[in-house]
Design a protein around this motif. Structure first.
Motif, PDB file in Angstrom:
ATOM      1  N   TRP A  59      -8.823   4.524  -1.424  1.00  0.00           N
ATOM      2  CA  TRP A  59      -9.396   6.192  -1.427  1.00  0.00           C
ATOM      3  C   TRP A  59      -8.485   7.052  -2.331  1.00  0.00           C
ATOM      4  O   TRP A  59      -8.895   7.969  -2.977  1.00  0.00           O
ATOM      5  N   ILE A  60      -7.246   6.652  -2.028  1.00  0.00           N
ATOM      6  CA  ILE A  60      -6.235   7.346  -3.045  1.00  0.00           C
ATOM      7  C   ILE A  60      -6.377   7.315  -4.285  1.00  0.00           C
ATOM      8  O   ILE A  60      -5.968   8.283  -5.218  1.00  0.00           O
ATOM      9  N   ALA A  61      -6.570   6.002  -4.857  1.00  0.00           N
ATOM     10  CA  ALA A  61      -6.656   5.781  -5.943  1.00  0.00           C
ATOM     11  C   ALA A  61      -7.958   6.350  -6.734  1.00  0.00           C
ATOM     12  O   ALA A  61      -7.859   6.788  -7.981  1.00  0.00           O
ATOM     13  N   ARG A  75      -7.797   2.628   2.399  1.00  0.00           N
ATOM     14  CA  ARG A  75      -6.736   3.835   2.242  1.00  0.00           C
ATOM     15  C   ARG A  75      -6.468   4.018   1.017  1.00  0.00           C
ATOM     16  O   ARG A  75      -6.113   5.125   0.291  1.00  0.00           O
ATOM     17  N   LEU A  76      -5.549   2.815   0.361  1.00  0.00           N
ATOM     18  CA  LEU A  76      -5.392   2.774  -0.769  1.00  0.00           C
ATOM     19  C   LEU A  76      -6.125   3.022  -2.124  1.00  0.00           C
ATOM     20  O   LEU A  76      -6.360   3.698  -3.034  1.00  0.00           O
ATOM     21  N   GLU A  79       0.885   4.183  -2.738  1.00  0.00           N
ATOM     22  CA  GLU A  79       0.773   5.679  -2.305  1.00  0.00           C
ATOM     23  C   GLU A  79       1.777   6.539  -2.528  1.00  0.00           C
ATOM     24  O   GLU A  79       1.555   7.731  -3.214  1.00  0.00           O
ATOM     25  N   ASN A  80       2.865   6.169  -2.642  1.00  0.00           N
ATOM     26  CA  ASN A  80       4.173   6.919  -2.841  1.00  0.00           C
ATOM     27  C   ASN A  80       4.631   7.057  -4.027  1.00  0.00           C
ATOM     28  O   ASN A  80       5.120   8.193  -4.564  1.00  0.00           O
ATOM     29  N   LEU A  93       1.928   4.350  -8.008  1.00  0.00           N
ATOM     30  CA  LEU A  93       0.302   4.758  -8.577  1.00  0.00           C
ATOM     31  C   LEU A  93       0.658   5.714  -9.608  1.00  0.00           C
ATOM     32  O   LEU A  93       1.060   6.674  -9.797  1.00  0.00           O
ATOM     33  N   GLN A 130      -7.578   9.878  -7.622  1.00  0.00           N
ATOM     34  CA  GLN A 130      -6.905  10.168  -9.217  1.00  0.00           C
ATOM     35  C   GLN A 130      -7.876   9.818 -10.283  1.00  0.00           C
ATOM     36  O   GLN A 130      -7.715  10.320 -11.231  1.00  0.00           O
ATOM     37  N   GLU A 140       0.835  -1.219   0.078  1.00  0.00           N
ATOM     38  CA  GLU A 140       0.012  -0.029   0.030  1.00  0.00           C
ATOM     39  C   GLU A 140       0.822   1.331  -0.119  1.00  0.00           C
ATOM     40  O   GLU A 140       0.553   2.116  -0.676  1.00  0.00           O
ATOM     41  N   SER A 141       1.923   1.480   0.640  1.00  0.00           N
ATOM     42  CA  SER A 141       2.777   2.315   1.112  1.00  0.00           C
ATOM     43  C   SER A 141       3.580   2.755  -0.104  1.00  0.00           C
ATOM     44  O   SER A 141       3.697   3.765  -0.863  1.00  0.00           O
TER      45      SER A 141
END
Length: 259
Positions: A95-97, A92-93, A69-70, A73, A100, A65-66
């Protein structure tokens, strides 16, 4: 699935299907050493995320996941990562995806969550206000009851059994405040006693609500009325409190009108 080697009855193997052989190799290496090569992670991050979820390896899952995220992606894989995050329970991942891949949906969700949180805060504040005004209304009713009818050890009428509870729940607390006010040496000193201050506030609130101070049995009711004519300090705050008390009185009268 655990399989037994036909050539050697003591050797067993586990078949891991659906992912590349090299991804399995990286996965097994991580299980034994908690280490990985940067290039391996770039090549097999999605497969490793799946394996970490299926075989419940939380540490590797957090690493994957980290990495996404960093650094990993991008526009090419964001849809796949979003779908994979949903399947692998990685909110969490996901949500970030989604931020975008679906920016408009992300904004709409943020707006909806913010609206709901504000609504919850407003409802909670309103409930606390209603509870406060209900308690004040009950206190005012008990106040008049004590001074007009008497209750237990206080009031114009002597009660045969002072230990019997009456129908006003606020009576006990008000009687204790009245007894304290009668003997407290700090009652006339501004800011000297918080309990006396509370009692003075209740007396003033009653005088502002009372419609017939001349016939009222509550102490100092008419005195507060006279003082209000001379001073209009904090009038706005008191008017709001009185307004809500009258509304609470109407609500109770309406509820119990048929009894």
């Amino acid at each position: 699935m655990m399989k037994q080697d036909k050539r050697n009855s003591r050797r067993k193997s586990i078949s891991i299907l659906g992912v590349p052989h090299d991804a399995v190799r990286v996965f097994i290496r991580f299980l034994y050493s908690s280490c990985y090569e940067k290039q391996d992670m770039e090549d097999f991050a999605m497969h490793l995320l799946v394996l970490s979820h299926v075989y419940v390896v939380p540490h590797l899952k957090r690493v994957c996941e980290s990495q996404f995220e960093n650094t990993l992606l991008n526009k090419e894989n964001v849809i796949d990562v979003f779908q994979l995050a949903l399947l692998c329970d990685a909110p969490r991942l996901g949500w970030i995806a989604m931020k975008q891949s679906h920016p408009s949906l992300h904004k709409e969700l943020v707006r909806s969550v913010s609206y709901e949180l504000n609504s919850l805060k407003q409802r909670s504040r309103k409930q606390k206000e209603i509870q406060t005004y209900t308690q004040l209304y009950a206190a005012m009713e008990a106040f008049v009851h004590i001074c007009r009818d008497g209750c237990r050890e206080i009031g114009p009428t002597k009660v045969e059994n002072p230990h019997v509870s009456c129908g006003f729940q606020a009576c006990n607390g008000l009687e204790m405040l009245l007894k304290h006010l009668a003997v407290c040496k700090l009652r006339s000193i501004p800011g000297g006693c918080s309990r006396c201050k509370r009692m003075w506030q209740l007396l003033e609130l009653h005088s502002r609500i009372c419609v017939d101070s001349e016939q009222c049995k509550v102490p100092l009711c008419s005195s507060f009325k006279e003082r209000m004519k001379q001073s209009r300090k904090d009038e706005k705050r008191w008017k709001l409190l009185v307004k809500n008390e009258h509304q609470e009185n109407w609500r109770f009268s309406f509820l119990f009108a048929g009894y």
